[in-house]
Design an enzyme around this catalytic site. Sequence first.
Site, PDB file in Angstrom:
ATOM      1  N   HIS A 165     -63.595  27.214  47.475  1.00  0.00           N
ATOM      2  CA  HIS A 165     -63.688  26.123  45.771  1.00  0.00           C
ATOM      3  C   HIS A 165     -65.118  25.908  45.519  1.00  0.00           C
ATOM      4  O   HIS A 165     -65.993  25.617  46.250  1.00  0.00           O
ATOM      5  CB  HIS A 165     -62.402  24.923  45.446  1.00  0.00           C
ATOM      6  CG  HIS A 165     -62.791  24.135  47.050  1.00  0.00           C
ATOM      7  ND1 HIS A 165     -62.587  24.284  48.260  1.00  0.00           N
ATOM      8  CD2 HIS A 165     -63.720  22.715  46.614  1.00  0.00           C
ATOM      9  CE1 HIS A 165     -62.391  23.070  48.729  1.00  0.00           C
ATOM     10  NE2 HIS A 165     -63.624  22.563  47.691  1.00  0.00           N
ATOM     11  N   HIS A 190     -67.363  23.184  43.200  1.00  0.00           N
ATOM     12  CA  HIS A 190     -66.854  21.840  42.846  1.00  0.00           C
ATOM     13  C   HIS A 190     -67.791  21.726  41.194  1.00  0.00           C
ATOM     14  O   HIS A 190     -69.368  22.210  41.554  1.00  0.00           O
ATOM     15  CB  HIS A 190     -67.423  20.280  43.443  1.00  0.00           C
ATOM     16  CG  HIS A 190     -66.878  20.567  44.728  1.00  0.00           C
ATOM     17  ND1 HIS A 190     -65.454  19.425  44.186  1.00  0.00           N
ATOM     18  CD2 HIS A 190     -66.411  20.721  45.961  1.00  0.00           C
ATOM     19  CE1 HIS A 190     -64.994  19.612  45.437  1.00  0.00           C
ATOM     20  NE2 HIS A 190     -65.879  20.053  45.979  1.00  0.00           N
TER      21      HIS A 190
HETATM   22  P1  5GP Z   1     -63.763  19.507  49.377  1.00  0.00           P
HETATM   23  O1  5GP Z   1     -63.258  18.169  49.746  1.00  0.00           O
HETATM   24  O2  5GP Z   1     -62.831  20.744  50.780  1.00  0.00           O
HETATM   25  O3  5GP Z   1     -65.210  19.915  49.455  1.00  0.00           O
HETATM   26  O4  5GP Z   1     -62.815  19.736  47.704  1.00  0.00           O
HETATM   27  C1  5GP Z   1     -61.547  19.367  48.261  1.00  0.00           C
HETATM   28  C2  5GP Z   1     -61.054  19.299  46.177  1.00  0.00           C
HETATM   29  O5  5GP Z   1     -60.440  18.699  46.218  1.00  0.00           O
HETATM   30  C3  5GP Z   1     -61.658  17.495  46.227  1.00  0.00           C
HETATM   31  O6  5GP Z   1     -62.407  16.796  45.393  1.00  0.00           O
HETATM   32  C4  5GP Z   1     -60.297  16.995  46.669  1.00  0.00           C
HETATM   33  O7  5GP Z   1     -61.018  15.797  45.019  1.00  0.00           O
HETATM   34  C5  5GP Z   1     -59.381  17.925  45.136  1.00  0.00           C
HETATM   35  N1  5GP Z   1     -58.079  17.652  45.909  1.00  0.00           N
HETATM   36  C6  5GP Z   1     -57.387  17.178  46.965  1.00  0.00           C
HETATM   37  N2  5GP Z   1     -55.863  17.399  46.402  1.00  0.00           N
HETATM   38  C7  5GP Z   1     -55.984  18.247  45.036  1.00  0.00           C
HETATM   39  C8  5GP Z   1     -55.284  18.349  44.156  1.00  0.00           C
HETATM   40  O8  5GP Z   1     -53.783  18.149  45.021  1.00  0.00           O
HETATM   41  N3  5GP Z   1     -54.901  18.283  42.882  1.00  0.00           N
HETATM   42  C9  5GP Z   1     -56.043  18.919  42.191  1.00  0.00           C
HETATM   43  N4  5GP Z   1     -56.939  19.188  41.794  1.00  0.00           N
HETATM   44  N5  5GP Z   1     -57.627  18.415  43.356  1.00  0.00           N
HETATM   45  C10 5GP Z   1     -57.538  18.238  44.886  1.00  0.00           C
END
Ligand code: 5GP
Length: 136
Positions: free
Chosen positions: A99, A101
């Site tokens: 993903h 951001h």
């Molecule tokens: P990472 O930490 O892997 O770069 O980002 C994962 C992102 O997913 C985080 O920014 C977190 O807020 C988001 N996230 C976690 N659970 C959910 C969810 O159930 N729905 C959505 N839309 N975002 C989520």
Amino acid sequence: MSECLFCQILAGDVPSIRIAETERAVAFMDIYPAAPGHALVVPRLHVEDALAAADEDLAACMALAARVGRAAESQLGATGITYLSLARPDAGQTVFHLHVHVIPRVAGDEFVFPWAPAAGDPAEIEGHAARLRAAL
Ligand code: 5GP
Ligand code: ZN
């Protein structure tokens, strides 16, 4: 059901607030936003992170992320965008489906920049560059 949260979101098994989709990528809102308007862009095909992704999915995600960023500028008053993509737990990744951001920014906001820039050692930088160049 898939064990991957973002695959569940893509399948509609977990609700999400979608904002855009293309043939290869989907954008939806992050429900724990780092800043107002924080969105995520993911490939439709499951892949763990950018290190494992096909060029086509990387291109599709970044192109859609740029579109989302332009919409955040025109509609939400953002005057800058921080794009981030974490790969592997040691980089802070928590959801293991690639993903990007898309974090809308404004001057003086509370977003914490992830490092404090300081001049590096030129010989060390050259050494790292040589090793990377050899593998690329
Ligand atoms: P990472 O930490 O892997 O770069 O980002 C994962 C992102 O997913 C985080 O920014 C977190 O807020 C988001 N996230 C976690 N659970 C959910 C969810 O159930 N729905 C959505 N839309 N975002 C989520
Ligand atoms: Zn997935």
